[in-house]
Design a protein around this motif. Sequence first.
Motif, PDB file in Angstrom:
ATOM      1  N   GLY A 222      77.715 -21.053 -12.136  1.00 15.31           N
ATOM      2  CA  GLY A 222      77.338 -22.355 -12.656  1.00 15.31           C
ATOM      3  C   GLY A 222      78.477 -23.349 -12.738  1.00 15.31           C
ATOM      4  N   ARG A 223      79.475 -23.153 -11.916  1.00 14.11           N
ATOM      5  CA  ARG A 223      80.666 -24.007 -11.978  1.00 14.11           C
ATOM      6  C   ARG A 223      80.337 -25.448 -11.578  1.00 14.11           C
ATOM      7  NH1 ARG A 223      86.242 -23.002  -8.558  1.00 14.11           N
ATOM      8  NH2 ARG A 223      87.575 -24.398  -9.757  1.00 14.11           N
ATOM      9  N   ARG A 224      80.949 -26.403 -12.266  1.00 16.93           N
ATOM     10  CA  ARG A 224      80.748 -27.826 -11.998  1.00 16.93           C
ATOM     11  C   ARG A 224      82.085 -28.550 -12.033  1.00 16.93           C
ATOM     12  NH1 ARG A 224      75.776 -29.550 -12.203  1.00 16.93           N
ATOM     13  NH2 ARG A 224      76.521 -31.687 -12.410  1.00 16.93           N
ATOM     14  N   ASN A 225      82.050 -29.817 -11.634  1.00 14.59           N
ATOM     15  CA  ASN A 225      83.238 -30.681 -11.720  1.00 14.59           C
ATOM     16  C   ASN A 225      84.456 -30.070 -11.035  1.00 14.59           C
ATOM     17  OD1 ASN A 225      81.689 -32.464 -13.332  1.00 14.59           O
ATOM     18  ND2 ASN A 225      82.210 -31.290 -15.171  1.00 14.59           N
ATOM     19  N   VAL A 226      84.219 -29.481  -9.869  1.00 14.47           N
ATOM     20  CA  VAL A 226      85.310 -28.815  -9.164  1.00 14.47           C
ATOM     21  C   VAL A 226      86.400 -29.808  -8.778  1.00 14.47           C
ATOM     22  CG1 VAL A 226      85.920 -27.562  -7.055  1.00 14.47           C
ATOM     23  CG2 VAL A 226      83.878 -26.928  -8.345  1.00 14.47           C
ATOM     24  N   TYR A 227      86.006 -30.989  -8.338  1.00 10.93           N
ATOM     25  CA  TYR A 227      86.982 -31.961  -7.845  1.00 10.93           C
ATOM     26  C   TYR A 227      87.202 -33.134  -8.796  1.00 10.93           C
ATOM     27  CZ  TYR A 227      86.300 -29.428  -3.466  1.00 10.93           C
ATOM     28  OH  TYR A 227      86.221 -28.446  -2.521  1.00 10.93           O
ATOM     29  N   GLY A 228      86.312 -33.322  -9.739  1.00 13.29           N
ATOM     30  CA  GLY A 228      86.458 -34.426 -10.669  1.00 13.29           C
ATOM     31  C   GLY A 228      85.274 -34.470 -11.616  1.00 13.29           C
ATOM     32  N   GLU A 229      85.412 -35.229 -12.677  1.00 11.42           N
ATOM     33  CA  GLU A 229      84.378 -35.303 -13.708  1.00 11.42           C
ATOM     34  C   GLU A 229      83.556 -36.581 -13.643  1.00 11.42           C
ATOM     35  OE1 GLU A 229      86.229 -34.661 -17.472  1.00 11.42           O
ATOM     36  OE2 GLU A 229      86.588 -32.515 -17.084  1.00 11.42           O
ATOM     37  N   ARG A 230      83.914 -37.495 -12.726  1.00 15.59           N
ATOM     38  CA  ARG A 230      83.178 -38.754 -12.646  1.00 15.59           C
ATOM     39  C   ARG A 230      82.873 -39.086 -11.182  1.00 15.59           C
ATOM     40  NH1 ARG A 230      85.208 -43.355 -16.694  1.00 15.59           N
ATOM     41  NH2 ARG A 230      83.031 -43.939 -16.327  1.00 15.59           N
ATOM     42  N   ARG A 231      81.612 -39.398 -10.941  1.00 13.81           N
ATOM     43  CA  ARG A 231      81.246 -39.924  -9.632  1.00 13.81           C
ATOM     44  C   ARG A 231      81.847 -41.317  -9.461  1.00 13.81           C
ATOM     45  NH1 ARG A 231      74.876 -39.822 -10.870  1.00 13.81           N
ATOM     46  NH2 ARG A 231      74.882 -37.903 -12.105  1.00 13.81           N
ATOM     47  N   ALA A 232      82.043 -41.694  -8.211  1.00 17.74           N
ATOM     48  CA  ALA A 232      82.523 -43.049  -7.942  1.00 17.74           C
ATOM     49  C   ALA A 232      82.131 -43.440  -6.531  1.00 17.74           C
ATOM     50  CB  ALA A 232      84.035 -43.152  -8.119  1.00 17.74           C
ATOM     51  N   ALA A 233      81.995 -44.735  -6.323  1.00 18.97           N
ATOM     52  CA  ALA A 233      81.639 -45.267  -5.009  1.00 18.97           C
ATOM     53  C   ALA A 233      82.697 -46.243  -4.541  1.00 18.97           C
ATOM     54  CB  ALA A 233      80.276 -45.953  -5.055  1.00 18.97           C
TER      55      ALA A 233
END
Length: 891
Positions: A222-233
Amino acid sequence: MTELQVAQITAEYRRNWLGTDVRKPRFSWQVKSGRRGTMQAAYRLQVAVADTGFTDLQWDSGRVEHAGSLHVEYGGRPLQSRTRYVYRVKVWDGFGRESAWSDEEWLETALLDAGEWQARWITPSAEAIDPASEPVFMLRTTFKADSPIRSARIYASAAGVYEIELNGCRVSDPFMAPGWTSYHKRIQYQTYDVTGALRAGDNGIGIMLADGWYKGNIGFGGRRNVYGERRAALLQLHIVYTDGTEQIVATDPSWKASTGPIRYSEIYHGETYDAQLEQQGWSEAGFNDCAWAAVETIDLPMFTLVAQENWPSRVTEIVKPVSYIRTPAGEAVLDMGQNMVGRIRLSAEAPAGTEIRLQHAEVLDQNGNFYTGNLRSAKQTVNYIAKGGGLETYAPHFSFQGFRYVKIEGYPGQENGPPLDRFAGEVIHSDMEPTGEFECSNSMVNQLQRNIVWGQRGNFLDVPTDCPQRDERLGWTGDAQVFVRTAAFNYNVAPFFTKWMRDMKADQLPNGGVPYVIPHMLEETAHSSAAWGDAAAICPWTMYLVYGDTRLLAEQFDSMKAWVDYIRSQGEDEYLWNTGFHYGDWLGLDAKENSYIGATPKDLIASAFYAYSTRLVKDAAAVLGYTGEAQIYGELLDRVEQAFRHEFITPAGRIAAPTQTAYALALKFGLVEGTAKERAARELNEMVVQNDYHLTTGFVGTPYLCRVLSDNGYHHTAVKLLLQQSYPSWLYPITKGATTIWEHWDGIKPDGSFWSDDMNSYNHYAYGAIGEWLYRSVAGLDLDESAPGYKRLRIAPQFGAGELTSARASLATPYGQAESSWRSEAGETTLSLQIPANTIADVLLRGTWLEQVRESGNRLEDAEGVSRCQQTADGVQLTAGSGSYEFTWPS
């Protein structure tokens, strides 16, 4: 066609290429001629700025006396950003003929310097929208455009995955853009031509932004946020007007944000879409966004941005359901007739608030009920909530499923079965160009080939995943390296593996270790198993062989070398690898009870691959002209081979481990010689025969087994092994209805029960590596390694010894279409060949004599294009120039 022509001109494998940051692209082309024996003698290549009629030449190579037509590097003035260039080629051949100029093709550069980005990474204000919230974000802005417009381009990326709409219409074509890379080091951006989507006056633009691989649930536990904690465009729109002025619209703090109908979207688990929450016109200029929240910028690097490298992922085929099933448990299930990867597009008329639920699975259980045990924690479930008021159509935006069967709940009126025409399966994968075909006289083998291709399609969705359905879908290096040569027969995978290998190099450890999965997202210690890490050497070398790509080989050479140096540094004996964790012969059938690892000693496997990778580094150094390193790694190879023989081969020539895998590796990697080699081949053959023509190999040994048997005089055994239908065999899953390659030979047991739920994928391409042998040995279509890219073909089919009566392989090589097709019937064998212009082929006609062979009814000495005919112990050896041939002789 008798005249000389030039066709299929590409830049870095692509035609009409929008959005590249390659500063010195390489051009390739194919020569077409109906005359046998056509070879290019010279070429001329021109590159110009588009729309100038080749008056504004950036480069004119002049006439170059050379036969090369692959990867000719641009040598003109430096390319400029955001500029379209056209190019064309003409050639001369050895007969003194001159072609006309080819049709022109084009490429367009993107942003060649990170400093050209004015856009900033944006995300909804954390005070207004929780960064961890599940709904997909929606970002928008408006702008005015003057008229008339000459061109408009969007350059876009995301920390997450995105879709773009302009004035109410989607303009971003790829699925799951920007794709999965080693995000901290490399992140792709895409280019879109939106000239036709702009309006004079007010315009609106919108971005939907989901977690994707960047911060969604990926990996184990159930791992999450592997590369970062916030989406961005990130988005930058360049508008060029006909008067030469420019306007830039970019993501910045003035944009606004909201959430909308996509309430949840995860790669493993599916998507929930509430059509009642749609905000009509949200990406149009007139939309009222006063209730939308502010955005904020976040500090993500720009230097990691690279223009799209891989083939984009797209919908490539539509599959219609073949039947509706009411299971014994009362479940309503659609059968798509094919285990596929992608999504279901559904249409329905339903009252507002009606929830339609689609759950996806690969197989039914032995009672005929819907089975999801092998998905582990992955839900693979899509929920659609209707808005009411007419026919509604929906397909997931940011999730994909691996499935053949779809369980339907809540569809209006489904008591009598939902209408099949309201459902369509959209097949999604990296949009690679198909290149190869194989077929033979055995219908089950032909189904096997189809299964191999479907397995590749399902698992080549931006990265080469192990499986596309359960809670994994990772870029396992071991699976990729065993399958890479087969993959290159079925499709043009050069851009696909170029991108993936750059991620492998980026994620390689400072000490040279190679992670188990690429992109690397497992724990820090998950790296450097033999046959897995060797992908760092095997994949670049394979790309060099099949595409002649020396630039990529040079780019990856330090990575190849670092991997071998890592192995050398392990343990006390620098010439053997007998330390560390290894997956061994993964899923080998000779494993101990309750073990996933086969019986072949792991240090034997590790040391064998040590030798193989060292050989590839030595050979790569020689190709690249690195004389000193070629000598260093050549000397290392000698010592590793000597150590292997001392450790694992008895003085009498017996291999220490009596397993099919041990013998296959020793033979494949050239670790046995002379009489020891003959003995090893004989004993391997006996192992297979005494096991009633069944294999016992796992992931490591299986790819090489048939190839080694055929290359050492036991092709008949290899064919009987191929045609075996009882477990374990390649055809056994087909007897159970398989339409893709299974992870386990007995994924479904003879009684209909299943292998363990823990690890039982029904779409797992590794064992599909047998496809390489079908092309190279059964049909006999191969290349000469001294002339990569199929410049010199080797055609030497091994006939089926009565088990197979025909086989055909065709391949769109970099030089053009090649084909080898044979049949044996009525006491006669016929071999039909197609050899592309600007290539030659060395051909072996097995089991015949010079005086018996006819080519298109003529004696060999009278056949145009045929030369160097000689009798050998194996049959008739000859060389043929380009053209079509038909050789016949008595069987």
